[in-house]
Design a protein around this motif. Sequence first.
Motif, PDB file in Angstrom:
ATOM      1  N   THR A  18       0.815  -1.223   0.000  1.00  0.00           N
ATOM      2  CA  THR A  18       0.000   0.000   0.000  1.00  0.00           C
ATOM      3  C   THR A  18       0.849   1.274   0.000  1.00  0.00           C
ATOM      4  OG1 THR A  18      -0.117  -0.104   2.428  1.00  0.00           O
ATOM      5  CG2 THR A  18      -1.914  -1.136   1.194  1.00  0.00           C
ATOM      6  N   ASN A  21       0.393   4.265  -2.526  1.00  0.00           N
ATOM      7  CA  ASN A  21      -0.671   5.191  -2.160  1.00  0.00           C
ATOM      8  C   ASN A  21      -0.309   5.994  -0.914  1.00  0.00           C
ATOM      9  OD1 ASN A  21      -3.363   5.249  -0.185  1.00  0.00           O
ATOM     10  ND2 ASN A  21      -3.663   6.135  -2.221  1.00  0.00           N
ATOM     11  N   GLU A  22       0.155   5.324   0.107  1.00  0.00           N
ATOM     12  CA  GLU A  22       0.388   5.975   1.396  1.00  0.00           C
ATOM     13  C   GLU A  22       1.549   6.966   1.351  1.00  0.00           C
ATOM     14  OE1 GLU A  22      -1.164   2.102   3.955  1.00  0.00           O
ATOM     15  OE2 GLU A  22       0.970   2.544   3.821  1.00  0.00           O
ATOM     16  N   GLU A  31      -4.914  -3.309  -2.270  1.00  0.00           N
ATOM     17  CA  GLU A  31      -3.942  -3.389  -1.172  1.00  0.00           C
ATOM     18  C   GLU A  31      -2.720  -4.203  -1.567  1.00  0.00           C
ATOM     19  OE1 GLU A  31      -5.427  -3.895   2.731  1.00  0.00           O
ATOM     20  OE2 GLU A  31      -6.446  -1.981   2.451  1.00  0.00           O
TER      21      GLU A  31
END
Length: 320
Positions: A18, A21-22, A31
């Motif tokens: 992830t 995105n993070e 995920e």
Amino acid sequence: MYPLKFKPILKERLWGGTKLNEVFGKPCTSEITGESWELSTVKGDVSVIANGYLADTTLQELIEKFPNEILGKSVVQRFGTEFPILIKFIDAKQDLSIQLHPNDQLAKERHDSFGKTEMWYIMDADPGAELIVGFNRDVSRVEYEESLKNDSLLELLNYEKVVEGDTFFINTGKIHAIGAGVLLAEIQQTSDVTYRVFDFNRRDKDGNLRELHTDLALDAIDYERKNDFKVDYSKESNSVNTMVECPYFKTNYLNLTESMVQDTLNRDSFTIFMCVDGEAAIENEFGKVNLRRGETTLVPGITEKITINTNGAKLLEVTI
């Protein structure tokens, strides 16, 4: 012919996570997103322009229409209208498969493709994270085949602990794998040809083992132990520091604490900037784009001057 940004092409991978995105803000919906293809003309995965009046045009369409202006005349002479570089960010939540890539000759004969020489720049790594790069000693083909049969391949491999800023050059034939907990930038030839030789006996979401390419790999592997992969480079501030220079790409490291102006009148190549830390505005005579960590821009080859405005940024600069 302003600096171009592209919509990321996001790839689900069994080993993905992830962080794209993070950490970078990529618009992931899974995920297990393992890769963000930033610049690609691989068939079926062609980058689409995201900014300016050329938005929604594909990179390949633009190259076909303006080859010399986008690529540079010398690049067109070598590669025609094929974009020779594939740019990615990779998030390995789990270990990638043990793999290698064929050279140009084998790739052309077998897959009508370029080979796949690549380099990695480590952007983040969990404590103790590792890469596999090459063998830990010279290995014979017979010994290698035996290790596959008795499930002892991992005992023959070379492990390298990594931290942010470490850089590795992976030439064709070198067995390798990105380890769990590594977030990196990858620069490579335009090719999606990978020979997977061991995958830790993992199964996908449907319970199937992933395909291995054992036979194809046998005459593509470099069985010698070679200490030619760790890149030693200068990190001098506000200078152009050469990292890798090979027949397929040249990559420089820019550790900027202030703005920089580059005269590119005689470069005769496109320029790619990958922002690996901080923020910068990249400007040529036709326009500008803002880059933050995890973003990429392509500056067309027709550019005569590039201005990088920043108070602090680390950039990878890629040309041919």
